[in-house]
Design a protein around this motif. Structure first.
Motif, PDB file in Angstrom:
ATOM      1  N   ARG A  38       0.821  -1.201   0.000  1.00 48.21           N
ATOM      2  CA  ARG A  38       0.000   0.000   0.000  1.00 48.21           C
ATOM      3  C   ARG A  38       0.856   1.252   0.000  1.00 48.21           C
ATOM      4  O   ARG A  38       1.884   1.302   0.640  1.00 48.21           O
ATOM      5  CB  ARG A  38      -0.860  -0.009   1.256  1.00 48.21           C
ATOM      6  CG  ARG A  38      -1.501   1.314   1.540  1.00 48.21           C
ATOM      7  CD  ARG A  38      -2.136   1.289   2.910  1.00 48.21           C
ATOM      8  NE  ARG A  38      -2.738   2.562   3.114  1.00 48.21           N
ATOM      9  CZ  ARG A  38      -2.450   3.360   4.113  1.00 48.21           C
ATOM     10  NH1 ARG A  38      -1.607   3.000   5.015  1.00 48.21           N
ATOM     11  NH2 ARG A  38      -3.026   4.520   4.196  1.00 48.21           N
ATOM     12  N   ASN A  81      -0.439  -1.654   0.296  1.00 48.69           N
ATOM     13  CA  ASN A  81      -1.518  -0.699   0.524  1.00 48.69           C
ATOM     14  C   ASN A  81      -1.085   0.658  -0.040  1.00 48.69           C
ATOM     15  O   ASN A  81      -0.048   1.180   0.334  1.00 48.69           O
ATOM     16  CB  ASN A  81      -1.772  -0.618   2.033  1.00 48.69           C
ATOM     17  CG  ASN A  81      -2.984   0.173   2.388  1.00 48.69           C
ATOM     18  OD1 ASN A  81      -3.307   1.138   1.719  1.00 48.69           O
ATOM     19  ND2 ASN A  81      -3.644  -0.204   3.465  1.00 48.69           N
ATOM     20  N   ASP A  85      -4.914   3.695   2.283  1.00 46.63           N
ATOM     21  CA  ASP A  85      -6.058   2.791   2.075  1.00 46.63           C
ATOM     22  C   ASP A  85      -6.817   3.086   0.791  1.00 46.63           C
ATOM     23  O   ASP A  85      -7.979   2.683   0.646  1.00 46.63           O
ATOM     24  CB  ASP A  85      -7.042   2.865   3.252  1.00 46.63           C
ATOM     25  CG  ASP A  85      -6.399   2.583   4.598  1.00 46.63           C
ATOM     26  OD1 ASP A  85      -5.245   2.110   4.621  1.00 46.63           O
ATOM     27  OD2 ASP A  85      -7.039   2.834   5.622  1.00 46.63           O
ATOM     28  N   TYR A  88      -4.942  -1.268  -3.390  1.00 48.00           N
ATOM     29  CA  TYR A  88      -4.071  -2.367  -2.988  1.00 48.00           C
ATOM     30  C   TYR A  88      -3.556  -3.078  -4.232  1.00 48.00           C
ATOM     31  O   TYR A  88      -4.311  -3.314  -5.175  1.00 48.00           O
ATOM     32  CB  TYR A  88      -4.833  -3.350  -2.104  1.00 48.00           C
ATOM     33  CG  TYR A  88      -5.336  -2.712  -0.820  1.00 48.00           C
ATOM     34  CD1 TYR A  88      -4.650  -2.873   0.371  1.00 48.00           C
ATOM     35  CD2 TYR A  88      -6.491  -1.929  -0.818  1.00 48.00           C
ATOM     36  CE1 TYR A  88      -5.098  -2.274   1.542  1.00 48.00           C
ATOM     37  CE2 TYR A  88      -6.944  -1.327   0.344  1.00 48.00           C
ATOM     38  CZ  TYR A  88      -6.251  -1.502   1.526  1.00 48.00           C
ATOM     39  OH  TYR A  88      -6.690  -0.899   2.683  1.00 48.00           O
ATOM     40  N   LEU A 227      -7.385  -6.983   3.970  1.00 50.93           N
ATOM     41  CA  LEU A 227      -6.802  -5.673   3.683  1.00 50.93           C
ATOM     42  C   LEU A 227      -6.458  -4.952   4.984  1.00 50.93           C
ATOM     43  O   LEU A 227      -7.209  -5.037   5.961  1.00 50.93           O
ATOM     44  CB  LEU A 227      -7.772  -4.813   2.869  1.00 50.93           C
ATOM     45  CG  LEU A 227      -8.263  -5.393   1.541  1.00 50.93           C
ATOM     46  CD1 LEU A 227      -9.277  -4.461   0.900  1.00 50.93           C
ATOM     47  CD2 LEU A 227      -7.101  -5.663   0.592  1.00 50.93           C
ATOM     48  N   THR A 228      -5.339  -4.240   4.978  1.00 49.34           N
ATOM     49  CA  THR A 228      -4.922  -3.497   6.167  1.00 49.34           C
ATOM     50  C   THR A 228      -5.473  -2.078   6.173  1.00 49.34           C
ATOM     51  O   THR A 228      -5.905  -1.555   5.153  1.00 49.34           O
ATOM     52  CB  THR A 228      -3.386  -3.427   6.250  1.00 49.34           C
ATOM     53  OG1 THR A 228      -2.894  -2.760   5.080  1.00 49.34           O
ATOM     54  CG2 THR A 228      -2.777  -4.810   6.361  1.00 49.34           C
ATOM     55  N   ARG A 229      -5.399  -1.452   7.347  1.00 42.25           N
ATOM     56  CA  ARG A 229      -5.844  -0.068   7.527  1.00 42.25           C
ATOM     57  C   ARG A 229      -4.671   0.792   7.994  1.00 42.25           C
ATOM     58  O   ARG A 229      -4.012   0.476   8.986  1.00 42.25           O
ATOM     59  CB  ARG A 229      -6.953   0.015   8.573  1.00 42.25           C
ATOM     60  CG  ARG A 229      -7.405   1.437   8.899  1.00 42.25           C
ATOM     61  CD  ARG A 229      -8.366   1.498  10.075  1.00 42.25           C
ATOM     62  NE  ARG A 229      -9.525   0.663   9.846  1.00 42.25           N
ATOM     63  CZ  ARG A 229      -9.778  -0.450  10.530  1.00 42.25           C
ATOM     64  NH1 ARG A 229      -8.959  -0.846  11.486  1.00 42.25           N
ATOM     65  NH2 ARG A 229     -10.854  -1.171  10.258  1.00 42.25           N
ATOM     66  N   THR A 297     -13.014  -4.715  -4.539  1.00 46.64           N
ATOM     67  CA  THR A 297     -11.730  -4.316  -3.961  1.00 46.64           C
ATOM     68  C   THR A 297     -11.081  -3.173  -4.722  1.00 46.64           C
ATOM     69  O   THR A 297     -10.159  -2.537  -4.216  1.00 46.64           O
ATOM     70  CB  THR A 297     -10.755  -5.502  -3.943  1.00 46.64           C
ATOM     71  OG1 THR A 297     -10.525  -5.952  -5.291  1.00 46.64           O
ATOM     72  CG2 THR A 297     -11.283  -6.657  -3.110  1.00 46.64           C
ATOM     73  N   ASP A 355     -12.746   4.085   9.208  1.00 49.41           N
ATOM     74  CA  ASP A 355     -12.966   3.860   7.784  1.00 49.41           C
ATOM     75  C   ASP A 355     -14.105   4.705   7.230  1.00 49.41           C
ATOM     76  O   ASP A 355     -14.231   4.837   6.015  1.00 49.41           O
ATOM     77  CB  ASP A 355     -13.229   2.370   7.519  1.00 49.41           C
ATOM     78  CG  ASP A 355     -12.029   1.516   7.857  1.00 49.41           C
ATOM     79  OD1 ASP A 355     -10.905   1.950   7.581  1.00 49.41           O
ATOM     80  OD2 ASP A 355     -12.211   0.408   8.404  1.00 49.41           O
ATOM     81  N   ASP A 386     -13.314  -0.768  -0.345  1.00 50.46           N
ATOM     82  CA  ASP A 386     -12.341  -1.087   0.693  1.00 50.46           C
ATOM     83  C   ASP A 386     -12.682  -0.501   2.059  1.00 50.46           C
ATOM     84  O   ASP A 386     -12.247  -1.030   3.076  1.00 50.46           O
ATOM     85  CB  ASP A 386     -10.958  -0.592   0.267  1.00 50.46           C
ATOM     86  CG  ASP A 386     -10.504  -1.196  -1.053  1.00 50.46           C
ATOM     87  OD1 ASP A 386     -10.955  -2.316  -1.369  1.00 50.46           O
ATOM     88  OD2 ASP A 386      -9.709  -0.555  -1.766  1.00 50.46           O
ATOM     89  N   LYS A 390     -11.953  -3.587   4.681  1.00 46.79           N
ATOM     90  CA  LYS A 390     -10.874  -3.601   5.674  1.00 46.79           C
ATOM     91  C   LYS A 390     -11.331  -4.180   7.008  1.00 46.79           C
ATOM     92  O   LYS A 390     -10.493  -4.500   7.867  1.00 46.79           O
ATOM     93  CB  LYS A 390     -10.341  -2.181   5.891  1.00 46.79           C
ATOM     94  CG  LYS A 390      -9.474  -1.655   4.758  1.00 46.79           C
ATOM     95  CD  LYS A 390      -9.056  -0.210   4.996  1.00 46.79           C
ATOM     96  CE  LYS A 390     -10.185   0.764   4.767  1.00 46.79           C
ATOM     97  NZ  LYS A 390      -9.775   2.178   4.981  1.00 46.79           N
ATOM     98  N   ASN A 416      -2.855  -3.871  11.199  1.00 44.63           N
ATOM     99  CA  ASN A 416      -3.285  -2.512  10.866  1.00 44.63           C
ATOM    100  C   ASN A 416      -2.318  -1.490  11.443  1.00 44.63           C
ATOM    101  O   ASN A 416      -2.023  -1.490  12.642  1.00 44.63           O
ATOM    102  CB  ASN A 416      -4.687  -2.244  11.413  1.00 44.63           C
ATOM    103  CG  ASN A 416      -5.748  -3.035  10.695  1.00 44.63           C
ATOM    104  OD1 ASN A 416      -5.615  -3.332   9.510  1.00 44.63           O
ATOM    105  ND2 ASN A 416      -6.819  -3.384  11.399  1.00 44.63           N
TER     106      ASN A 416
END
Length: 464
Positions: A38, A81, A85, A88, A227-229, A297, A355, A386, A390, A416
């Motif tokens: 990311r 990422n 965010d 990705y 998915l990460t934040r 996504t 988010d 996303d 996430k 995260n």
């Protein structure tokens, strides 16, 4: 302390993952995943953020308006990422000998495309694909030309050997883009891999994942995404660990409890399911007659009908419709904690208040992640991107066609905002190889879908 926490988390993660992408002999089903990476800059250009937000809104019209088998296996690919965010991407290898490229991974489209070495400066500084350096390249002599709101792109359809997460598909159809009106790719991203269904493919080619799933190459005919934040990480850098795509299996270290599946609406095309209820600040939003939701996504935020979006922000005192390039979005007081829950027919899935915030535009005002869809009649009511994904481990299943969600595990949540270098390419040692023996039946005009992809890639790699 930060470094210690990172390595502790990483060691726990590696207990369940083979980061080389190679098969593990200790399990009956060999795992394959792709690490996601990311981009997340530490400061934001608000003018550029607004331009890309407008592009995200406008691109929905273009996107939605209208084998010989080797052994079964599984695999993973770690992801990167991008842009706090915003998007990705993961890695693939293409050609003979294989050369790796980074591509946006998009469940909202079905074609693979790469920029060509013949593209020149307009394709940016990202690595480009050179067909003269591959002995497995075959030009199908099918023109690939599109137009979109601010310009055009052109190229052709070809076949190549493509590898990803330890799988290899020979004669994989893809688009070679050699002319762009603008710079869409930010280094190192070179293109896009569509992960929706073959019926959607504008090039008429069967998607990489579907060739493997339909031919029995996967241990389980599905792929999972985590998915990460980093949106609430003040020290986020240009490239951050983005999560993982697990191909042919679900990674039980990344979720807790069971996976709840929801059937695809109609014939498989998009990953489209029904949304039962949507709750904001404890109040149910009226979505009667507008419950169709595509799980995507490749979209950063969440698009919905104008009446429903207005109802969402009506639950947040101080909210106002955006103007100018923020038209279709809403501002709201950053001090407000916004709680959202989705229900698709069983469990309710919470969305983190972090988010809900797309970006902050002043000391007190933020832009929300929900915006008004411009798709119009005939398209889906909702596009869920996303900002929601996430918060769950997502599974995209071939048979029966369905989307599944599960609660994230503590191992997944710990990734995260973690301070760590982004993963390197994880193509993996080939454990399953197939030949794509037939093209898909295209369900969309060529000019419509690549139009979206180019705009979507622009948003994903250039936002912020």
């Amino acid at each position: 302390m930060i470094a210690s926490a990172y390595f502790t988390t990483l060691l726990l993660f590696l207990l369940f993952q083979d980061v080389s992408g190679a098969p593990t002999a200790s399990t009956p089903a060999v795992g394959r995943s792709i690490p996601l990476r990311r981009l997340s800059p530490s400061s934001q250009n608000l003018t550029l953020v607004a331009q890309r937000a407008k592009g995200q809104r406008d691109m929905l019209v273009a996107k939605y308006g209208g084998q010989s088998l080797g052994k079964r296996a599984t695999g993973y690919n770690l992801l990167v990422n991008q842009g706090i965010d915003t998007g990705y991407y993961g890695s693939i290898a293409i050609g003979t000998p294989p050369i790796s490229f980074d591509v946006i991974l998009d469940t909202g489209s079905s074609d693979l495309w790469l920029t060509s070495s013949a593209c020149g400066a307009v394709c940016g500084s990202s690595p480009t694909y050179d067909p003269t350096k591959s002995s497995s390249f075959q030009n199908l002599s099918m023109p690939f030309e599109i137009t979109y709101g601010s310009g055009a792109a052109a190229g052709y359809v070809a076949e190549e050997t493509v590898q990803m997460a330890g799988f290899s598909v020979q004669k994989q159809g893809f688009a070679v883009v050699n002319s762009l009106s603008s710079n869409f790719n930010q280094n190192p991203v070179s293109g896009l891999m569509g992960l929706a269904w073959a019926s959607l493919a504008s090039s008429g080619q069967t998607p990489f994942w579907e060739t493997l799933a339909s031919g029995g190459s996967f241990d389980s005919a599905l792929f999972g995404v985590q998915l990460t934040r980093y949106g609430n990480a003040s020290d986020a850098t240009e490239n951050e660990p983005g999560g993982v795509i697990d191909m042919g299996y679900t990674n039980s270290s990344l979720y807790s409890g069971s996976i709840e599946y929801y059937a695809i609406v109609g014939q498989p095309e998009f990953w489209e399911i029904n949304m039962n209820t949507l709750t904001v600040q404890g109040k149910s939003i009226d979505i009667a007659g507008m419950s169709s939701a595509i799980i995507d996504t490749g979209t950063t935020n969440i698009a919905g009908p104008a009446t429903a979006i207005a109802s969402i922000y009506a639950q947040i005192p101080g909210s106002q419709p955006g103007t100018g390039q923020w038209q279709g979005y809403y501002t709201y007081p950053c001090s407000t904690t916004v709680n959202v829950e989705f229900n698709f027919g069983g469990n309710s899935w919470s969305m983190s208040p972090a988010d809900f915030t797309h970006t902050q535009i002043s000391s007190t005002q933020c832009i929300g992640a929900f915006f008004v869809s411009t798709i119009g009649q005939g398209g889906p009511s909702w596009v869920v991107g996303d900002a929601f994904l996430k918060n769950v481990y997502s599974v995209f299943r071939y048979n029966p066609p369905s989307v599944g969600f599960a609660a994230l595990s503590t191992t997944a949540i710990a990734q995260n905002g973690i301070k760590a270098p982004p993963p390197s390419a994880t193509i993996g040692t080939v454990s399953a190889e197939v030949t794509n023996t037939g093209a898909a039946s295209s369900g969309r005009p060529l000019s419509t879908l690549l139009c979206f992809w180019l705009v979507s890639a622009s948003i994903a790699v250039m936002l912020l």
